[in-house]
Design an enzyme around this catalytic site. Structure first.
Site, PDB file in Angstrom:
ATOM      1  N   GLY A 188      41.522  46.840  41.132  1.00 37.55           N
ATOM      2  CA  GLY A 188      41.690  46.992  39.686  1.00 37.55           C
ATOM      3  C   GLY A 188      40.842  48.135  39.176  1.00 37.55           C
ATOM      4  O   GLY A 188      40.478  49.043  39.927  1.00 37.55           O
ATOM      5  N   SER A 189      40.500  48.058  37.912  1.00 35.92           N
ATOM      6  CA  SER A 189      39.768  49.164  37.285  1.00 35.92           C
ATOM      7  C   SER A 189      38.318  49.216  37.767  1.00 35.92           C
ATOM      8  O   SER A 189      37.753  48.210  38.241  1.00 35.92           O
ATOM      9  CB  SER A 189      39.783  48.957  35.777  1.00 35.92           C
ATOM     10  OG  SER A 189      39.199  47.707  35.462  1.00 35.92           O
ATOM     11  N   GLU A 240      38.590  48.018  45.517  1.00 29.31           N
ATOM     12  CA  GLU A 240      39.620  49.073  45.470  1.00 29.31           C
ATOM     13  C   GLU A 240      39.850  49.375  43.997  1.00 29.31           C
ATOM     14  O   GLU A 240      40.617  48.691  43.324  1.00 29.31           O
ATOM     15  CB  GLU A 240      40.921  48.564  46.119  1.00 29.31           C
ATOM     16  CG  GLU A 240      40.777  48.192  47.580  1.00 29.31           C
ATOM     17  CD  GLU A 240      40.826  49.391  48.512  1.00 29.31           C
ATOM     18  OE1 GLU A 240      41.088  50.521  48.044  1.00 29.31           O
ATOM     19  OE2 GLU A 240      40.597  49.203  49.717  1.00 29.31           O
ATOM     20  N   CYS A 274      47.125  53.917  41.360  1.00 25.08           N
ATOM     21  CA  CYS A 274      45.720  54.311  41.525  1.00 25.08           C
ATOM     22  C   CYS A 274      45.650  55.704  42.125  1.00 25.08           C
ATOM     23  O   CYS A 274      44.694  56.439  41.908  1.00 25.08           O
ATOM     24  CB  CYS A 274      44.990  53.294  42.398  1.00 25.08           C
ATOM     25  SG  CYS A 274      45.840  52.950  43.934  1.00 25.08           S
ATOM     26  N   GLY A 278      35.404  46.379  38.752  1.00 22.58           N
ATOM     27  CA  GLY A 278      34.579  46.459  39.962  1.00 22.58           C
ATOM     28  C   GLY A 278      33.095  46.441  39.655  1.00 22.58           C
ATOM     29  O   GLY A 278      32.291  45.873  40.408  1.00 22.58           O
TER      30      GLY A 278
HETATM   31  P1  NAD Z   1      42.113  45.424  35.637  1.00 22.82           P
HETATM   32  O1  NAD Z   1      40.768  45.822  36.123  1.00 22.82           O
HETATM   33  O2  NAD Z   1      42.298  45.253  34.175  1.00 22.82           O
HETATM   34  O3  NAD Z   1      42.523  44.008  36.311  1.00 22.82           O
HETATM   35  C1  NAD Z   1      42.616  43.860  37.696  1.00 22.82           C
HETATM   36  C2  NAD Z   1      42.415  42.405  38.067  1.00 22.82           C
HETATM   37  O4  NAD Z   1      41.049  42.059  37.907  1.00 22.82           O
HETATM   38  C3  NAD Z   1      43.199  41.416  37.226  1.00 22.82           C
HETATM   39  O5  NAD Z   1      43.714  40.404  38.070  1.00 22.82           O
HETATM   40  C4  NAD Z   1      42.153  40.867  36.269  1.00 22.82           C
HETATM   41  O6  NAD Z   1      42.440  39.586  35.786  1.00 22.82           O
HETATM   42  C5  NAD Z   1      40.945  40.855  37.160  1.00 22.82           C
HETATM   43  N1  NAD Z   1      39.645  40.914  36.469  1.00 22.82           N
HETATM   44  C6  NAD Z   1      39.300  41.692  35.423  1.00 22.82           C
HETATM   45  N2  NAD Z   1      38.004  41.529  35.119  1.00 22.82           N
HETATM   46  C7  NAD Z   1      37.512  40.623  36.006  1.00 22.82           C
HETATM   47  C8  NAD Z   1      36.235  40.044  36.208  1.00 22.82           C
HETATM   48  N3  NAD Z   1      35.192  40.336  35.423  1.00 22.82           N
HETATM   49  N4  NAD Z   1      36.087  39.160  37.223  1.00 22.82           N
HETATM   50  C9  NAD Z   1      37.129  38.851  38.022  1.00 22.82           C
HETATM   51  N5  NAD Z   1      38.373  39.357  37.864  1.00 22.82           N
HETATM   52  C10 NAD Z   1      38.551  40.240  36.867  1.00 22.82           C
HETATM   53  O7  NAD Z   1      43.149  46.481  36.228  1.00 22.82           O
HETATM   54  P2  NAD Z   1      44.706  46.694  35.913  1.00 22.82           P
HETATM   55  O8  NAD Z   1      44.873  47.268  34.553  1.00 22.82           O
HETATM   56  O9  NAD Z   1      45.486  45.479  36.286  1.00 22.82           O
HETATM   57  O10 NAD Z   1      45.071  47.818  37.012  1.00 22.82           O
HETATM   58  C11 NAD Z   1      44.879  49.182  36.837  1.00 22.82           C
HETATM   59  C12 NAD Z   1      43.608  49.653  37.503  1.00 22.82           C
HETATM   60  O11 NAD Z   1      43.585  49.257  38.864  1.00 22.82           O
HETATM   61  C13 NAD Z   1      43.495  51.173  37.531  1.00 22.82           C
HETATM   62  O12 NAD Z   1      42.175  51.547  37.284  1.00 22.82           O
HETATM   63  C14 NAD Z   1      43.905  51.530  38.953  1.00 22.82           C
HETATM   64  O13 NAD Z   1      43.419  52.770  39.409  1.00 22.82           O
HETATM   65  C15 NAD Z   1      43.316  50.385  39.708  1.00 22.82           C
HETATM   66  N6  NAD Z   1      43.964  50.192  41.002  1.00 22.82           N
HETATM   67  C16 NAD Z   1      43.270  50.538  42.111  1.00 22.82           C
HETATM   68  C17 NAD Z   1      43.874  50.428  43.360  1.00 22.82           C
HETATM   69  C18 NAD Z   1      43.149  50.845  44.606  1.00 22.82           C
HETATM   70  O14 NAD Z   1      43.601  50.466  45.690  1.00 22.82           O
HETATM   71  N7  NAD Z   1      42.071  51.593  44.537  1.00 22.82           N
HETATM   72  C19 NAD Z   1      45.178  49.922  43.460  1.00 22.82           C
HETATM   73  C20 NAD Z   1      45.841  49.547  42.291  1.00 22.82           C
HETATM   74  C21 NAD Z   1      45.219  49.689  41.062  1.00 22.82           C
END
Ligand code: NAD
Length: 508
Positions: free
Chosen positions: A239-240, A261, A295, A244
């Site tokens: 995720g974002s 990731e 991503c 992370g």
């Molecule tokens: P996001 O960070 O909003 O959410 C991702 C996941 O994390 C969701 O399931 C969310 O519920 C969970 N989450 C959020 N905060 C959390 C916390 N404090 N504790 C536990 N879980 C939590 O991301 P998004 O908007 O769904 O996706 C887009 C982002 O993901 C972009 O920044 C993109 O670059 C990144 N991404 C990275 C990869 C990679 O492999 N590097 C792949 C896909 C997406």
């Protein structure tokens, strides 16, 4: 957008065909929307903290049994999963398009990626090798053994709603772990569908422990349950970077492992000798594909001033002519943004780019494309005087910032001068530039490509990035090692007890 497809009806039909019980996705309080039409397509029940905790405990019990199953036999379950995915590819791919807004070929491609990782993991199930190591002590043997780790918690993002799970699930299962998945709250239905497909494989496999795989439907609180639970040995979170930054330290606090990731701010360099036709196609897919919501999306482009006027006008033309629209109709190359927040973020970044002297082509909402609640936009290409302001950040939308360069070293320096370090590419026929880009003082990303774009990685290579991308590696190469624990074993088959380093400790 013609509303020829009834998104809600089709969603229901697919979920029924894939065997997801209606009780799971109707009658709850967590609404799920399709970005295709902006309409609500399901109402799910979110797990409570107590339910999440109980699911993790149950997964741990499953782990205790599953770890005893020989690895090649565990591989058989993943082989069956690959078969079930092949059978369900059309439906699951379509559901990915409905729920994440991907164009048809990308929705299908995402399921293909799941099939590919299953194939990879099946082979791997007979290759979980440890080393034999030369020992300094006579009559001794030293080796390493890889053991299953425990419960693997998977947190995934909306933009790869099922592939990321499969990268983790296929490896975790052959490595002898149980899995608990917290999918994005924006894409819960594809998760339930994937779980139903896995359950078919489990039923065919036979003697699989109960609760080997669980899905936790919910928002970040459900993710936090995985992050904090002492029985989750590894948290693989995609995720974002913001997410992370919260998850990484919390997992580290209890000395568990994480694979992070996170976000990318990926760049390409177009050199004087580049094959511009090839570069044009790669840039177009990298920057506009998946509506800029990968991503690995290409977000920054450095173009040598000797080819700038040949390449950039062609790129702008591609941007203005690309078809934006309903991803369920095969003619569209660019589908919707996931939601209003994504649209607002894009407009904010474009405003900031203009304030920095950027010249914007595109970026406007394609109003006629859908309902008020769907967000279709023309991808934007922004010519920037220099790398500043919003160029330094990841905006999760189709914006490509283009900058002119004259000095290769400076372009490389700017290339690396951002917080993220996921993917990168160079377009050149000059071997010195190509090799320099891949060398120790070249691209600082986890993925560095020559004459192909930044996105579209395949199974086989380890996937992930450096710096604020989190440092995790998934999928290919030896990424499996993160899902196991290593024991170093020394066996003494002599009749003496020599100590290492010549230490003597003789007792009477
Ligand atoms: P996001 O960070 O909003 O959410 C991702 C996941 O994390 C969701 O399931 C969310 O519920 C969970 N989450 C959020 N905060 C959390 C916390 N404090 N504790 C536990 N879980 C939590 O991301 P998004 O908007 O769904 O996706 C887009 C982002 O993901 C972009 O920044 C993109 O670059 C990144 N991404 C990275 C990869 C990679 O492999 N590097 C792949 C896909 C997406």
């Amino acid at each position: 957008m013609s509303k020829s497809v009834d998104v809600k009806q089709e969603t229901a039909a697919i979920l029924d065909r894939l065997g997801v019980p209606r009780a799971v996705w109707t009658g709850g309080r967590m609404a799920s929307f399709s970005p295709v039409s902006g309409e609500e397509i399901a109402n799910l029940k979110a797990v409570t903290a107590a339910e999440a905790g109980a699911a993790i405990e149950a997964a741990h019990e499953a782990f205790k049994e599953w770890r005893l199953v020989p690895a090649p036999k565990r591989g058989e379950l993943v082989r069956l999963l690959g078969e079930e995915l092949r059978a369900a590819k059309a439906d699951l791919g379509r559901l990915v398009s409905i729920e994440a807004g991907k164009i048809t070929s990308e929705g299908q491609g995402e399921v293909q990626e799941m099939i590919d990782i299953c194939d990879f993991a099946v082979g791997l199930s007979r290759q979980l090798y440890g080393l034999t190591i030369a020992t300094e002590r006579p009559g001794h043997r030293m080796m390493e053994t890889w053991h299953p780790l425990g419960v693997v918690g998977i947190i995934s993002a909306f933009n790869f709603p099922v592939a990321v799970w499969s990268w983790n699930a296929a490896l975790a299962l052959v490595c002898g772990n149980a899995i608990v998945w917290k999918p994005s709250e924006k894409t819960p239905l594809t998760a339930l569908a994937s779980q139903a497909i896995l359950e078919k494989a489990i039923a065919r496999f036979g003697a699989t422990p109960k609760n080997l795989s669980t899905v936790l439907i919910g928002d970040r609180a459900a993710g936090e349950a995985l992050v904090d639970h002492p029985k989750v040995a590894l948290v693989s979170a995609t995720g974002s970077t913001r997410m992370g930054k919260e998850v990484g330290p919390r997992v580290a606090k209890r000395f568990a492992r994480s694979i992070l990731e996170l976000g990318g701010n990926n760049a390409g360099i177009v050199c004087p000798s580049a094959d511009l036709d090839m570069a044009l196609r790669a840039i177009a897919f990298g920057a506009m594909g998946t509506a800029g919501q990968r991503c690995t999306t290409l977000r920054r482009l450095f173009v040598h001033d000797s080819v700038y006027d040949q390449l950039v006008p062609r790129l702008k033309k591609a941007y203005t002519s690309v078809s934006v629209g309903n991803p369920l109709e095969t003619s569209a190359l660019v589908g919707p943004l996931i939601d209003k927040a994504a649209f607002d973020g894009m407009q904010k970044a474009l405003g900031a780019a203009k304030a920095e002297g950027g010249a914007v082509t595109g970026g406007e909402r394609v109003a006629e494309a859908g309902k008020e609640t769907a967000y279709y936009v023309k991808p934007a290409i922004v010519e920037m005087p220099k790398q500043s302001g919003p160029v330094l950040e990841e905006t999760f939308a189709p914006i490509l910032y283009v900058m002119k360069y004259s000095d290769f070293d400076k372009a490389l320096e700017d290339h690396n001068a951002v917080a993220a370090g996921l993917s990168s590419s160079i377009f050149t026929l000059n071997v010195q530039e190509a090799e320099r880009f891949l060398a120790v003082d070249g691209s600082d990303c986890g993925i560095a490509n020559v004459n192909i774009g930044t996105s579209g990685a395949e199974i086989g290579g380890a996937f992930g990035g450096e710096k604020e991308t989190g440092g995790g590696r998934e999928s290919g190469s030896d990424a499996w090692k993160a899902y196991m624990r290593r024991a170093t074993n020394t066996v003494n088959y002599s009749k003496a007890l020599p100590l290492a380093q010549g230490v003597s400790f003789d007792i009477e």
